[in-house]
Motif scaffolding. Sequence first.
Motif, mmCIF file in Angstrom:
data_model
loop_
_atom_site.group_PDB
_atom_site.id
_atom_site.type_symbol
_atom_site.label_atom_id
_atom_site.label_comp_id
_atom_site.label_asym_id
_atom_site.label_seq_id
_atom_site.Cartn_x
_atom_site.Cartn_y
_atom_site.Cartn_z
ATOM 1 N N VAL A 39 0.721 -1.101 -0.080
ATOM 2 C CA VAL A 39 0.074 0.046 0.077
ATOM 3 C C VAL A 39 0.910 1.369 -0.127
ATOM 4 O O VAL A 39 1.597 1.418 1.080
ATOM 5 N N ILE A 40 0.912 1.965 -1.168
ATOM 6 C CA ILE A 40 1.856 2.968 -0.983
ATOM 7 C C ILE A 40 1.053 4.363 -1.561
ATOM 8 O O ILE A 40 0.529 4.371 -2.670
ATOM 9 N N ASP A 41 1.354 5.319 -0.702
ATOM 10 C CA ASP A 41 0.820 6.487 -0.887
ATOM 11 C C ASP A 41 1.422 7.497 -0.266
ATOM 12 O O ASP A 41 2.409 7.453 -0.107
ATOM 13 N N ALA A 42 0.884 8.825 -0.348
ATOM 14 C CA ALA A 42 1.864 9.941 0.206
ATOM 15 C C ALA A 42 2.226 9.943 1.730
ATOM 16 O O ALA A 42 3.158 10.742 1.958
ATOM 17 N N ARG A 43 1.432 8.977 2.318
ATOM 18 C CA ARG A 43 1.706 8.847 3.813
ATOM 19 C C ARG A 43 2.883 7.837 3.858
ATOM 20 O O ARG A 43 3.493 7.817 5.142
ATOM 21 N N GLY A 44 3.182 7.075 2.894
ATOM 22 C CA GLY A 44 4.365 6.195 3.043
ATOM 23 C C GLY A 44 4.259 4.925 2.448
ATOM 24 O O GLY A 44 3.173 4.732 1.542
ATOM 25 N N ALA A 45 5.171 3.763 2.566
ATOM 26 C CA ALA A 45 4.837 2.535 1.819
ATOM 27 C C ALA A 45 4.849 1.573 3.052
ATOM 28 O O ALA A 45 5.522 1.349 3.771
ATOM 29 N N ARG A 46 3.679 0.635 2.819
ATOM 30 C CA ARG A 46 3.460 -0.398 3.882
ATOM 31 C C ARG A 46 3.108 -1.900 3.394
ATOM 32 O O ARG A 46 2.379 -1.801 2.112
ATOM 33 N N PHE A 47 3.853 -2.473 3.629
ATOM 34 C CA PHE A 47 4.218 -3.638 2.921
ATOM 35 C C PHE A 47 3.365 -4.973 4.090
ATOM 36 O O PHE A 47 3.812 -5.254 5.070
ATOM 37 N N LEU A 48 2.045 -5.101 3.706
ATOM 38 C CA LEU A 48 1.232 -5.837 4.746
ATOM 39 C C LEU A 48 1.258 -7.289 4.685
ATOM 40 O O LEU A 48 0.883 -8.298 5.592
ATOM 41 N N GLY A 49 2.506 -7.838 3.576
ATOM 42 C CA GLY A 49 2.277 -9.295 3.319
ATOM 43 C C GLY A 49 3.576 -9.829 4.001
ATOM 44 O O GLY A 49 4.189 -9.491 5.034
ATOM 45 N N GLU A 50 4.233 -10.576 3.299
ATOM 46 C CA GLU A 50 5.483 -11.417 3.661
ATOM 47 C C GLU A 50 6.541 -11.430 2.624
ATOM 48 O O GLU A 50 6.174 -11.205 1.428
ATOM 49 N N TYR A 51 7.788 -11.901 3.017
ATOM 50 C CA TYR A 51 8.915 -11.776 2.364
ATOM 51 C C TYR A 51 9.725 -13.154 2.540
ATOM 52 O O TYR A 51 10.331 -13.220 3.803
ATOM 53 N N PRO A 52 9.902 -14.151 1.828
ATOM 54 C CA PRO A 52 10.592 -15.154 2.234
ATOM 55 C C PRO A 52 12.267 -14.928 2.259
ATOM 56 O O PRO A 52 12.835 -14.205 1.234
ATOM 57 N N ALA A 53 12.715 -15.461 3.313
ATOM 58 C CA ALA A 53 14.274 -15.254 3.197
ATOM 59 C C ALA A 53 14.994 -15.931 2.246
ATOM 60 O O ALA A 53 16.137 -15.481 1.695
ATOM 61 N N SER A 54 14.399 -16.947 1.597
ATOM 62 C CA SER A 54 14.948 -17.592 0.455
ATOM 63 C C SER A 54 15.273 -16.823 -0.742
ATOM 64 O O SER A 54 16.057 -17.086 -1.533
ATOM 65 N N CYS A 55 14.523 -15.574 -0.895
ATOM 66 C CA CYS A 55 14.600 -14.553 -1.961
ATOM 67 C C CYS A 55 15.896 -13.947 -2.131
ATOM 68 O O CYS A 55 16.174 -13.281 -2.843
ATOM 69 N N GLY A 56 16.637 -13.848 -0.784
ATOM 70 C CA GLY A 56 17.811 -12.930 -0.663
ATOM 71 C C GLY A 56 17.360 -11.655 -0.979
ATOM 72 O O GLY A 56 16.231 -11.079 -0.615
#
Length: 476
Positions: A233-250
């Motif tokens: 969710v990216i708007d003028a107030r900032g960027a919020r990543f509400l999901g997940e990111y696998p460590a295997s992605c590097g």
Amino acid sequence: MRILERLQAACLLFALCMLAACTTAQELPVPLADAFKRAEIPITAAGIYVREVGNGPNGPALIASNASASFSPASTMKLVTSDAALELLGPTFTWKTLAFADGAQSGDVLHGDLIIKGSGDPKLVMENFWLFLRRIRARGIREIHGNLLLDRSVFEPIVYDPAAFDADPLKPYNVGPDALLLNFKAMTFRFAPVESNRAVAVSVDPPVDAFPLVAPRLTNGACGDWRLRLQPVIDARGARFLGEYPASCGERTLYVHPYQMTHTEYFNLVFRRLWAELGGTFTGEVRDGYVPPSARLVAQWESAPLSEIIRDINKYSNNVMARQVLLTIASHQLNLPASQERGAAVVKTWMARKGIAAPELIIENGSGLSRSERISAATMGNLLGAAFQAPTMPEFIASMPLVGYDGTMRQRLNAQGVAGHAHIKTGMLTDVRAVAGYVLAASGKRYAVVCIINHPNAMRGPEVQDMLLQWVYEHG
């Protein structure tokens, strides 16, 4: 009687010869016809036109199959826009971004507004914008006791839906046009897992002021389609990543269009950060406005020339820049605020003056990123033929990818004889694959070559199109 009979026989022979020539031009070479069969693409789903250039506008076609039929050209439409721009604006044309001050300056303090007026520069990237702000600072302005006004009046106000094309508004190619387009209105996010504290480090480029970042959760498991799992969710107030990111992605990089913020909000965030880094002070608002008669010019930024801009557009198929160019054509030719409709009308009038009949031509935004744009292979081929005779020919040809070497053709036909002997613009949409440009044959003759495929199996089309380019190189 014998004389009359001989004349009739001669006329019949001439007619048969013309018919034979026409039939030859309409028939595809056997290897190409077989390639269409292997790809399971009917010949009727492709428009093909091949004709030698440099031998006059009415020379016979080497190949012409469904040449007058209307097709979606995808990004090959950029050739129409860029050729029109070269001839109507000139290869040395540049865009100018202007800064004005409205108010008295006391020492290094401006007691009034700073106004920035855009002209539609397609490539006002961060480096150039930073240099532009340095020029304003060099005029002695450090502290602005007023507002920053953004004058976008060279383009008409545009109601633009970034999700309309493919329901993916975060894609950078879905950025809408803007007379003060800054850094393509794009953001780059970099993600890196920090195993020591089970977190994800996130950074953003360009650096922006007061823009908090909320990182996604770090998880285990396969990397997979990590982009879909971020839930940004990216708007003028900032960027919020509400999901997940696998460590295997590097470490990974995400390029996005922050569609939930306006062009003005994006400009505001970037300006405040860079102005502060340059030692400036600004506490006012950033909003749209106009240059008042009382304002004085304090600085100017001039873009790279059009000949360089269209190389970016055609070699790398930049949709956002192509949209900007079509609008610029309209604003400069009509001396009115630009719109896509006005740009399309100017280009069609220009083609008609050149004697290129194009009743099927539909121009929406000039980039090919459209479901409604249409052109025939013959119209595209005739445009290429006329462009070869124009004084801007060298700039036009040089703007296209060199087969086997750069741009969107760098991975194609590398080991074939045509590599390095053809400049070809590509186009790709769902159910569309297209190529258009020039092939310098082994014979020394140069040909305009167009092949546009519209079919559910179009993803298999590049094999056929590559075979066509090699065939023209060998047999043209």
